[in-house]
Design a protein around this motif. Structure first.
Motif, PDB file in Angstrom:
ATOM      1  N   PRO A 218      59.944  80.341  33.609  1.00 49.21           N
ATOM      2  CA  PRO A 218      60.987  79.497  34.225  1.00 49.21           C
ATOM      3  C   PRO A 218      60.479  78.060  34.044  1.00 49.21           C
ATOM      4  O   PRO A 218      61.278  76.958  34.571  1.00 49.21           O
ATOM      5  CB  PRO A 218      60.503  79.792  35.776  1.00 49.21           C
ATOM      6  N   GLN A 219      59.240  77.505  33.612  1.00 47.06           N
ATOM      7  CA  GLN A 219      58.985  76.325  33.471  1.00 47.06           C
ATOM      8  C   GLN A 219      59.962  75.585  32.271  1.00 47.06           C
ATOM      9  O   GLN A 219      59.972  74.332  32.083  1.00 47.06           O
ATOM     10  CB  GLN A 219      57.544  76.212  32.964  1.00 47.06           C
ATOM     11  N   GLU A 220      60.656  76.170  31.628  1.00 53.04           N
ATOM     12  CA  GLU A 220      61.719  75.958  30.512  1.00 53.04           C
ATOM     13  C   GLU A 220      62.618  75.174  31.211  1.00 53.04           C
ATOM     14  O   GLU A 220      63.229  74.244  30.591  1.00 53.04           O
ATOM     15  CB  GLU A 220      62.026  76.829  29.690  1.00 53.04           C
ATOM     16  N   ALA A 221      62.801  75.263  32.403  1.00 52.93           N
ATOM     17  CA  ALA A 221      63.861  74.799  33.123  1.00 52.93           C
ATOM     18  C   ALA A 221      63.872  73.213  33.192  1.00 52.93           C
ATOM     19  O   ALA A 221      64.730  72.371  33.074  1.00 52.93           O
ATOM     20  CB  ALA A 221      63.959  74.979  34.434  1.00 52.93           C
ATOM     21  N   ILE A 222      62.569  72.576  33.150  1.00 52.80           N
ATOM     22  CA  ILE A 222      62.387  71.312  33.260  1.00 52.80           C
ATOM     23  C   ILE A 222      62.713  70.389  32.189  1.00 52.80           C
ATOM     24  O   ILE A 222      63.457  69.567  32.068  1.00 52.80           O
ATOM     25  CB  ILE A 222      60.989  70.899  33.665  1.00 52.80           C
ATOM     26  N   PRO A 223      62.148  70.833  30.924  1.00 56.36           N
ATOM     27  CA  PRO A 223      62.776  70.179  29.631  1.00 56.36           C
ATOM     28  C   PRO A 223      64.291  70.440  29.317  1.00 56.36           C
ATOM     29  O   PRO A 223      64.986  69.401  28.822  1.00 56.36           O
ATOM     30  CB  PRO A 223      61.859  70.774  28.433  1.00 56.36           C
ATOM     31  N   PHE A 224      64.531  71.399  29.789  1.00 51.10           N
ATOM     32  CA  PHE A 224      66.185  72.072  29.424  1.00 51.10           C
ATOM     33  C   PHE A 224      67.118  70.667  30.309  1.00 51.10           C
ATOM     34  O   PHE A 224      67.943  70.107  29.812  1.00 51.10           O
ATOM     35  CB  PHE A 224      66.661  73.238  29.805  1.00 51.10           C
ATOM     36  N   TRP A 225      66.899  70.728  31.569  1.00 52.14           N
ATOM     37  CA  TRP A 225      67.621  69.732  32.541  1.00 52.14           C
ATOM     38  C   TRP A 225      67.378  68.370  32.168  1.00 52.14           C
ATOM     39  O   TRP A 225      68.077  67.331  32.287  1.00 52.14           O
ATOM     40  CB  TRP A 225      67.122  69.908  33.988  1.00 52.14           C
ATOM     41  N   THR A 226      66.141  67.957  31.421  1.00 53.42           N
ATOM     42  CA  THR A 226      65.813  66.611  31.004  1.00 53.42           C
ATOM     43  C   THR A 226      66.766  66.471  29.920  1.00 53.42           C
ATOM     44  O   THR A 226      67.088  65.346  29.619  1.00 53.42           O
ATOM     45  CB  THR A 226      64.478  66.515  30.591  1.00 53.42           C
ATOM     46  N   ARG A 227      66.893  67.462  28.893  1.00 54.91           N
ATOM     47  CA  ARG A 227      67.731  67.140  27.628  1.00 54.91           C
ATOM     48  C   ARG A 227      69.138  66.976  28.098  1.00 54.91           C
ATOM     49  O   ARG A 227      69.953  66.173  27.660  1.00 54.91           O
ATOM     50  CB  ARG A 227      67.465  68.609  26.799  1.00 54.91           C
ATOM     51  N   MET A 228      69.541  67.834  29.163  1.00 53.44           N
ATOM     52  CA  MET A 228      70.887  67.565  29.645  1.00 53.44           C
ATOM     53  C   MET A 228      71.221  66.212  30.391  1.00 53.44           C
ATOM     54  O   MET A 228      72.091  65.409  30.223  1.00 53.44           O
ATOM     55  CB  MET A 228      71.263  68.565  31.080  1.00 53.44           C
ATOM     56  N   ALA A 229      70.166  65.688  31.143  1.00 55.35           N
ATOM     57  CA  ALA A 229      70.306  64.313  31.817  1.00 55.35           C
ATOM     58  C   ALA A 229      70.419  63.360  30.572  1.00 55.35           C
ATOM     59  O   ALA A 229      71.096  62.453  30.840  1.00 55.35           O
ATOM     60  CB  ALA A 229      68.922  64.195  32.284  1.00 55.35           C
TER      61      ALA A 229
END
Length: 269
Positions: A218-229
């Protein structure tokens, strides 16, 4: 205040009171004017029409296989979670389908009943299976948590539509239009009705849990949403973000939710 306005307010208040259901997972009361069974029937029809007019990637393609693999694991995780809560009836009629569609849109969505589409345009942003699981967990949560039904009900109230118990919603042009403005296919022809702040937080919260139960980090959510931002800084937001309001504190909230999600996480071998 004019009598007509008072009557209208009383009508809306009574409608909300008598037409609310408590979601078995989130515990939140939701406006529910549309039977889940009809939502799923409409989903099947619209999903088939969408696939018939889209470039569906062959199931033997590596990326299409990945989408199905990740989606199937998320679906199994949800079934396990619901079994442990004793509420499997809520998803008893789900017939899961996962398809990858060739399209540059950065988007993915899930209809009632488990009809899922991922666009190839989001894969360069997810970059790996764990991040794809974050996306699918989020989108599938919107479906199983009844967010689409809730948004559709709210839109029907706003348009003054009444629901007759013996009239199929799929036969009503107005309700079909609302359905298409709530779910994925409308992204190609219009603007999707946005999720509320509560719905987004629920999708983030339980999406993390479902991904973790499925064996994805679930920690992969942080870099994913950072890339989206970062992607959003280039101009108009991608469809995925226009449908999912991007709050400034989203990543911070995800960090707050992470300890609970990690308690479910057992890395797959």
């Amino acid at each position: 205040m004019k009598p007509k306005i008072i009557l209208l307010l009383l009508f809306v208040a009574s409608l909300n009171f008598f037409s609310c259901t408590r979601n078995a997972i989130t515990g939140r009361n939701q406006l529910s004017l549309v039977p889940e069974s009809e939502m799923q029937q409409m989903a099947v029809t619209q999903y088939r029409e969408f696939l018939d007019t889209s470039k569906v990637v062959a199931k033997t393609n590596a990326n299409a296989e990945m989408v199905k693999r990740v989606g199937s694991r998320i679906a199994s995780a949800i079934t396990k979670y619901y079994q442990e809560k004793g509420i499997t009836n809520d998803i008893a009629n789900y017939k899961w389908e996962f398809n990858l569609v060739q399209d540059k849109q950065v988007n993915a969505w899930c209809m009632p009943g488990g009809k899922v589409v991922v666009y190839t345009g989001i894969l360069p942003i997810t970059q790996n299976e764990d991040a794809l699981a974050i996306v699918l967990g989020h989108e599938i949560t919107h479906a199983v948590a009844g967010h689409g039904r809730e948004r559709m009900s709210q839109a029907m109230v706003a348009q003054g539509l009444q629901v007759a118990g013996n009239v199929a919603l799929s036969k009503n042009a107005q309700t079909v239009n609302i359905f298409n403005n709530v779910f994925g296919p409308a992204a190609q022809v219009g603007v999707l009705l946005p999720n509320s702040r509560n719905q987004e937080l629920e999708a983030d919260h339980y999406g993390l849990i479902f991904a973790a139960i499925a064996g994805y980090n679930p920690q992969e959510a942080i870099p994913f949403w950072t890339r989206m931002a970062n992607l959003n800084k280039g101009g108009a937001p991608p469809v995925f973000l226009s449908d999912h309001p991007s709050d400034a504190d989203r990543i911070q909230k995800l960090k707050q939710l992470m300890p609970e999600a990690l308690s479910y996480y057992k890395p797959s071998k």
